[in-house]
Design an enzyme around this catalytic site. Structure first.
Site, PDB file in Angstrom:
ATOM      1  N   ALA A  35     -25.806  65.717 -15.757  1.00  0.00           N
ATOM      2  CA  ALA A  35     -25.017  66.624 -14.932  1.00  0.00           C
ATOM      3  C   ALA A  35     -23.740  65.973 -14.410  1.00  0.00           C
ATOM      4  O   ALA A  35     -22.712  66.647 -14.254  1.00  0.00           O
ATOM      5  CB  ALA A  35     -25.853  67.139 -13.775  1.00  0.00           C
ATOM      6  N   THR A 147     -35.753  71.103 -21.934  1.00  0.00           N
ATOM      7  CA  THR A 147     -35.919  69.907 -22.762  1.00  0.00           C
ATOM      8  C   THR A 147     -36.619  70.251 -24.068  1.00  0.00           C
ATOM      9  O   THR A 147     -37.398  71.222 -24.122  1.00  0.00           O
ATOM     10  CB  THR A 147     -36.750  68.846 -22.005  1.00  0.00           C
ATOM     11  OG1 THR A 147     -37.115  67.792 -22.894  1.00  0.00           O
ATOM     12  CG2 THR A 147     -38.026  69.451 -21.452  1.00  0.00           C
ATOM     13  N   ASP A 148     -36.383  69.446 -25.090  1.00  0.00           N
ATOM     14  CA  ASP A 148     -37.097  69.650 -26.351  1.00  0.00           C
ATOM     15  C   ASP A 148     -38.582  69.329 -26.226  1.00  0.00           C
ATOM     16  O   ASP A 148     -39.387  69.724 -27.073  1.00  0.00           O
ATOM     17  CB  ASP A 148     -36.468  68.828 -27.475  1.00  0.00           C
ATOM     18  CG  ASP A 148     -36.482  67.322 -27.224  1.00  0.00           C
ATOM     19  OD1 ASP A 148     -36.935  66.889 -26.141  1.00  0.00           O
ATOM     20  OD2 ASP A 148     -36.024  66.573 -28.107  1.00  0.00           O
ATOM     21  N   GLU A 149     -38.959  68.637 -25.153  1.00  0.00           N
ATOM     22  CA  GLU A 149     -40.364  68.279 -24.990  1.00  0.00           C
ATOM     23  C   GLU A 149     -41.265  69.494 -24.760  1.00  0.00           C
ATOM     24  O   GLU A 149     -42.490  69.399 -24.904  1.00  0.00           O
ATOM     25  CB  GLU A 149     -40.531  67.269 -23.857  1.00  0.00           C
ATOM     26  CG  GLU A 149     -39.876  65.930 -24.157  1.00  0.00           C
ATOM     27  CD  GLU A 149     -40.485  64.784 -23.371  1.00  0.00           C
ATOM     28  OE1 GLU A 149     -41.692  64.834 -23.075  1.00  0.00           O
ATOM     29  OE2 GLU A 149     -39.752  63.835 -23.052  1.00  0.00           O
ATOM     30  N   TYR A 173     -44.830  66.534 -17.245  1.00  0.00           N
ATOM     31  CA  TYR A 173     -43.398  66.817 -17.129  1.00  0.00           C
ATOM     32  C   TYR A 173     -42.998  67.990 -18.010  1.00  0.00           C
ATOM     33  O   TYR A 173     -42.378  68.968 -17.540  1.00  0.00           O
ATOM     34  CB  TYR A 173     -42.577  65.583 -17.511  1.00  0.00           C
ATOM     35  CG  TYR A 173     -41.161  65.909 -17.929  1.00  0.00           C
ATOM     36  CD1 TYR A 173     -40.263  66.466 -17.026  1.00  0.00           C
ATOM     37  CD2 TYR A 173     -40.741  65.686 -19.241  1.00  0.00           C
ATOM     38  CE1 TYR A 173     -38.968  66.790 -17.420  1.00  0.00           C
ATOM     39  CE2 TYR A 173     -39.451  66.007 -19.635  1.00  0.00           C
ATOM     40  CZ  TYR A 173     -38.568  66.562 -18.724  1.00  0.00           C
ATOM     41  OH  TYR A 173     -37.293  66.884 -19.117  1.00  0.00           O
ATOM     42  N   LYS A 177     -41.538  71.908 -17.128  1.00  0.00           N
ATOM     43  CA  LYS A 177     -40.288  72.454 -17.662  1.00  0.00           C
ATOM     44  C   LYS A 177     -40.542  73.753 -18.425  1.00  0.00           C
ATOM     45  O   LYS A 177     -39.742  74.697 -18.363  1.00  0.00           O
ATOM     46  CB  LYS A 177     -39.600  71.426 -18.558  1.00  0.00           C
ATOM     47  CG  LYS A 177     -39.111  70.178 -17.835  1.00  0.00           C
ATOM     48  CD  LYS A 177     -38.061  70.492 -16.768  1.00  0.00           C
ATOM     49  CE  LYS A 177     -36.719  70.829 -17.367  1.00  0.00           C
ATOM     50  NZ  LYS A 177     -35.679  71.030 -16.312  1.00  0.00           N
TER      51      LYS A 177
END
Length: 362
Positions: A35, A147-149, A173, A177
């Protein structure tokens, strides 16, 4: 750090009359890693827009990284927590915010194995507070940074994942998300909130707190220590330089389509051990094997994330910074500015658990 010391690449993106036009933009978590680069880009390039940076200044934030723009007339910093609905409502009203880029989150997977409750509070509840306030304030654009996670573990030969992929998060986590994404989608469908969601690959570069792999390895090597590789070091990640990511958010802000999800992925897939070898060479050590040690793996460590960024490329984005150049710039930056984060010894252990008693990085 002066503008000369650190400047974004020449940006090929040019706005058109048909693009979305914000006026007053709130960026949550703007003193954090990605950011802060977005804040820097927007403040410098678009003096006609006011950029309000709301950040709690958690352990991984660093206001000093924004010193070079702190006196710009179109920039304002507010210290605050996104979980405070009264504060958020006040900021949206008093600053006449019409656009939100929501970066603030707890992001370190290792920490989520130690105390996942704070991830639920910050990543889900904090997002919910923002959404409700955004609904009441008639926000024109709400860009949620995920996130791609959230996709979960990818098979070795599986095709790059599209935005329509079923979400199968494998750690606390990633689960928070994914949960936050569902809230964002629900506010779009139930209340018509104009939202866009992004899912990014592994990002590296200046300003990243050294609990993450690339800056951790650099700081370990700078101290003459061996890098600590989880497991056998063969897990793969796609790495994308942070300035390329900032440019992606610029394009999504102006050209992104409401209701869409955009993957932000790089083309430089590397195993963790390859990353370690590259950094050991940059540090000037001749024997790579002597500077690596293998430690116990995470409780669960996804083997691979590989995402398809065609939608973003269609908007006009392209990756500009090569792996070699990005890694050299990152190494050089930490060689000069690692002291900005204060005492980072606890971040350099194999499995850090920093900030577990603190709130959201906003």
């Amino acid at each position: 750090m002066s503008i000369k010391d650190y400047a974004l690449e020449e940006n090929v993106f040019i706005r058109s009359n048909d693009d979305f036009t914000p006026q007053n933009i709130l960026i949550t978590g703007g003193a954090g890693f990605i950011a802060s680069h977005v804040v820097f880009l927007l403040v410098k390039k678009y003096p006609q827009f006011k950029i309000v940076n709301l950040d709690r200044l958690d352990y991984c934030s660093c206001l000093e990284n924004l010193d070079s723009i702190k006196d710009y007339p179109n920039y304002k910093f507010i210290k605050g927590n996104i979980c405070s609905s009264d504060l958020i409502n006040f900021v949206l009203s008093s600053e006449k915010i019409d656009t939100i880029l929501h970066f603030a989150a707890q992001t370190h997977v290792d920490n989520s194995f130690g105390n996942s409750f704070q991830f639920t509070q910050n990543n889900i509840m904090g997002t919910h507070v923002l959404l409700e306030s955004a609904k009441l304030a008639n926000i024109k654009r709400f860009i949620h940074v995920s996130t791609d996670e959230v996709y979960g573990e990818q098979l070795p030969n599986q095709d790059a994942m599209l935005e329509e992929q079923v979400l199968e998060p494998t750690n606390p986590y990633a689960a928070t998300k994914a949960g936050a994404e569902f809230l964002v989608k629900s506010y779009h469908r139930s209340f018509g909130l104009p939202v866009i969601i992004t899912r990014g690959n592994n990002v590296y570069g200046p300003h990243q707190y050294p609990e993450k792999m690339v800056p951790k390895f650099i700081n370990q090597l700078m101290r003459g220590r061996k890098v600590t590789l989880h497991g056998n070091g063969m897990n793969k990640r796609n790495f994308l330089y942070v300035e390329d990511v900032a440019r992606a958010f610029e394009i999504i802000l102006f050209k992104g389509i409401v209701g869409m999800i955009y993957n932000i992925g790089g083309s430089y897939e590397r195993t963790n051990i390859d990353v370690a070898r590259s950094l050991i060479k940059l540090a000037g050590f001749s024997n790579e094997d002597e500077m690596m040690t293998f430690v116990e793996d995470r409780i669960f460590n996804d083997f691979r994330y590989h995402i398809n960024s065609s939608k973003l490329i269609e908007l006009g984005w392209k990756e500009q910074i090569s792996w070699e150049i990005g890694l050299q710039r990152t190494f050089d930056w930490y060689s000069k500015y690692s002291s900005r984060f204060g005492d980072i010894e606890n971040a350099l252990v194999a499995h850090p658990r920093a900030g577990l008693d603190k709130g959201v990085n906003a």
